[in-house]
Motif scaffolding. Structure first.
Motif, short mmCIF file in Angstrom:
data_model
loop_
_atom_site.label_atom_id
_atom_site.label_comp_id
_atom_site.label_asym_id
_atom_site.label_seq_id
_atom_site.Cartn_x
_atom_site.Cartn_y
_atom_site.Cartn_z
N UNK A 90 0.81 -1.29 -0.23
CA UNK A 90 -0.07 -0.24 0.06
C UNK A 90 0.47 1.10 -0.21
N UNK A 91 0.36 2.45 0.00
CA UNK A 91 1.18 4.01 -0.18
C UNK A 91 2.02 3.80 0.99
N UNK A 92 0.91 3.34 2.00
CA UNK A 92 1.68 3.66 3.54
C UNK A 92 3.28 2.85 3.80
N UNK A 93 4.15 3.95 4.60
CA UNK A 93 5.94 3.17 4.02
C UNK A 93 6.14 3.40 5.25
N UNK A 94 5.51 3.35 6.31
CA UNK A 94 5.95 2.97 7.99
C UNK A 94 5.73 1.88 7.95
N UNK A 103 -4.79 1.30 5.61
CA UNK A 103 -4.08 2.27 4.43
C UNK A 103 -4.75 1.51 3.27
N UNK A 104 -4.37 0.26 3.77
CA UNK A 104 -5.10 -1.21 2.46
C UNK A 104 -5.91 -0.84 2.45
N UNK A 105 -6.81 -1.17 3.71
CA UNK A 105 -8.24 -1.59 3.46
C UNK A 105 -9.18 -0.51 3.20
N UNK A 106 -9.03 1.22 3.41
CA UNK A 106 -9.77 2.26 3.20
C UNK A 106 -9.18 2.61 1.80
N UNK A 107 -8.88 2.06 0.84
CA UNK A 107 -8.23 1.85 -0.07
C UNK A 107 -7.67 4.00 -0.30
N UNK A 108 -7.09 4.43 0.30
CA UNK A 108 -6.90 5.46 0.35
C UNK A 108 -5.27 5.82 0.42
N UNK A 109 -4.50 7.42 0.18
CA UNK A 109 -2.78 6.73 0.16
C UNK A 109 -2.54 7.31 1.92
N UNK A 110 -3.39 7.32 2.73
CA UNK A 110 -2.70 7.49 3.94
C UNK A 110 -3.32 6.70 5.28
N UNK A 111 -2.95 6.29 6.43
CA UNK A 111 -4.13 5.53 7.15
C UNK A 111 -5.74 6.49 7.33
N UNK A 113 -7.68 7.50 5.93
CA UNK A 113 -7.97 8.58 4.59
C UNK A 113 -8.86 8.70 4.53
N UNK A 114 -10.25 7.22 4.72
CA UNK A 114 -11.24 6.60 4.54
C UNK A 114 -11.82 6.61 6.16
N UNK A 115 -13.32 6.55 5.67
CA UNK A 115 -13.87 5.81 7.13
C UNK A 115 -14.10 4.93 7.06
N UNK A 116 -14.37 4.14 4.70
CA UNK A 116 -14.83 3.56 4.65
C UNK A 116 -14.10 2.39 4.20
N UNK A 117 -14.32 1.08 3.64
CA UNK A 117 -13.60 0.40 2.89
C UNK A 117 -14.06 0.58 0.87
N UNK A 118 -12.86 0.16 0.36
CA UNK A 118 -12.22 0.50 -1.09
C UNK A 118 -13.17 -0.49 -1.54
N UNK A 119 -13.69 -1.90 -0.63
CA UNK A 119 -13.86 -3.69 -1.54
C UNK A 119 -15.58 -2.96 -1.07
N UNK A 120 -15.48 -2.65 -0.42
CA UNK A 120 -17.52 -1.44 -0.07
C UNK A 120 -17.80 -0.45 -1.56
N UNK A 121 -16.94 0.29 -1.23
CA UNK A 121 -17.11 0.76 -2.48
C UNK A 121 -17.31 0.68 -3.73
N UNK A 122 -16.15 -0.47 -4.00
CA UNK A 122 -16.51 -0.80 -5.49
C UNK A 122 -17.79 -1.99 -5.31
N UNK A 123 -18.38 -2.42 -4.28
CA UNK A 123 -19.95 -2.75 -4.98
C UNK A 123 -20.36 -1.96 -4.91
N UNK A 124 -20.70 -0.81 -4.24
CA UNK A 124 -21.34 0.14 -4.56
C UNK A 124 -21.52 1.18 -5.76
N UNK A 125 -20.81 0.38 -6.51
CA UNK A 125 -20.55 0.95 -8.09
C UNK A 125 -20.72 0.41 -8.72
#
Length: 366
Positions: A90-94, A103-111, A113-125
């Motif tokens: 993921x883009x997180x480097x620490x 970071x991996x689960x929210x799908x943004x560039x940082x911890x 960065x979002x309070x929802x998950x990218x896989x849920x947003x994918x289903x919603x799309x």
């Protein structure tokens, strides 16, 4: 969000004209990619790993081999249905488990960065698409307004592997107790493999995912997680057992989803890699560059993907671990766009917001 307690119908069927499937497997704790996919042709590997380097590795090509516990996974590679992706994270480097997983689960560039998950947003799309998490509680990656449910299989109980790993560092320096404790850790792993029909906890979860996804009105997207991959001490014995469980998990899904296998992608990821050099307790510590595995009949496998940066001292990140050459969102984007046919605009704006500079990987799918 809904919690399932039985094996019910999960609602409307997906369009038969676009009936592909995606299973995401998250290995929590930081899988050591250098112990799993062995860079046999890198001249620095043996000097960094010493006795920790696995013997009898299963050759893939002139440059890489798989850990000997991954027999079924190796067979998938031979069928061109397995694609390892090197030096990815993921883009997180620490090096915080919790921040990296967030970071991996929210799908943004940082911890955070979002309070929802990218896989849920994918289903919603994807109109009419359902997602299922084979977990006790809804993980961040599946949280959000999309149509996502959970189901928890009756898994065998055992001692928390993280607790065992922490205790192992204490026992390692006691000549009288170290050997007995190591034997106990090995027995713990065998008990897990013998549970759930002899295949372990992950196999029970992936078999459940296969059963749900194979139903005529089953979900197109599913998620499975597994813990115990934080190997600071006694890594060889722990990963011998854990990689056997992963191998059994892939086999269980493959066997249970035969009608879907040709139109399925399984993505196996972890939050970060581990240090290139073995530590003083026979393990490795938190790193950055890791490994992802793609499996399934829809994968263009039988080769290695990603850019290998090498293990020379000058090439290592911070002089200690594999350098990241691929943002994990590039892999996810390629699978969602090419396999699930997620609209490009929604992929960039909703699923992975503010990720326009992250270009989807090429050539992952058959």
């Amino acid at each position: 969000m809904t919690t399932l307690t039985l094996w019910p119908s999960l609602g409307l069927a997906a369009s038969r004209g676009n009936d592909t499937r995606l299973l995401v497997v998250l290995l929590r704790g930081g899988l050591d990619g250098l112990h799993t996919l062995i860079p046999v042709d890198d001249p620095n590997y043996r000097s960094l790993r010493g006795a920790l380097a696995p013997g009898d590795a299963r050759k893939l090509d002139a440059d890489f081999a798989l850990h000997p516990s991954l027999a079924f996974t190796h067979a998938l590679y031979g069928k061109k249905q397995l694609l390892p992706v090197v030096a990815i994270a993921p883009p997180y480097r620490q090096r915080s488990h919790f921040e990296a997983q967030d970071c991996l689960e929210n799908g943004s560039a940082r911890p955070g960065g979002a309070n929802t998950g990218w896989l849920n947003r994918c289903a919603g799309a994807m109109a009419g698409t359902q997602a299922l998490s084979i977990t006790t509680v809804m993980p961040l990656i599946m949280r959000g307004p999309g149509d996502a449910s959970t189901w928890s299989p009756p898994l065998p109980r055992q001692v928390n592997p993280i607790l065992l790993q922490r205790l192992q560092a204490l026992y390692a320096h006691d000549s009288a107790l170290a050997e007995n404790f190591q034997r106990a850790v090995a027995n713990q792993g065998m008990a897990a493999v013998q549970g759930a029909g002899g295949k372990g906890r992950m196999a029970a979860a992936t078999a459940a995912a296969a059963t749900f996804m194979s139903q005529p009105d089953g979900p197109r997207i599913a998620f499975v997680e597994d813990s115990g991959w934080d190997t600071h001490a006694g890594q060889a014995a722990i990963l011998k057992n854990k990689l056997t469980e992963l191998d059994n998990g892939l086999r269980a899904f493959h066997d249970g989803a035969q009608s879907l296998w040709d139109k399925t992608v399984v993505v196996v990821v972890t939050e970060f890699g581990r240090t290139a050099r073995v530590n003083g307790t026979g393990g490795t510590d938190h790193g950055t560059g890791g490994l992802a595995l793609l499996a399934g009949g829809a994968v263009r496998g039988g080769r290695i993907a990603g850019h290998w940066p090498g293990l020379s001292q000058a090439a290592l990140n911070d002089g200690r671990d594999l350098r990241v050459t691929t943002d994990m969102r590039a892999l996810f984007k390629a699978v969602l766009a090419g396999h699930l046919r997620v609209d490009q605009g929604r992929l960039e704006k909703a699923v992975f917001p503010e990720s326009g500079k992250v270009r989807a990987m090429d050539g992952l799918l058959g």
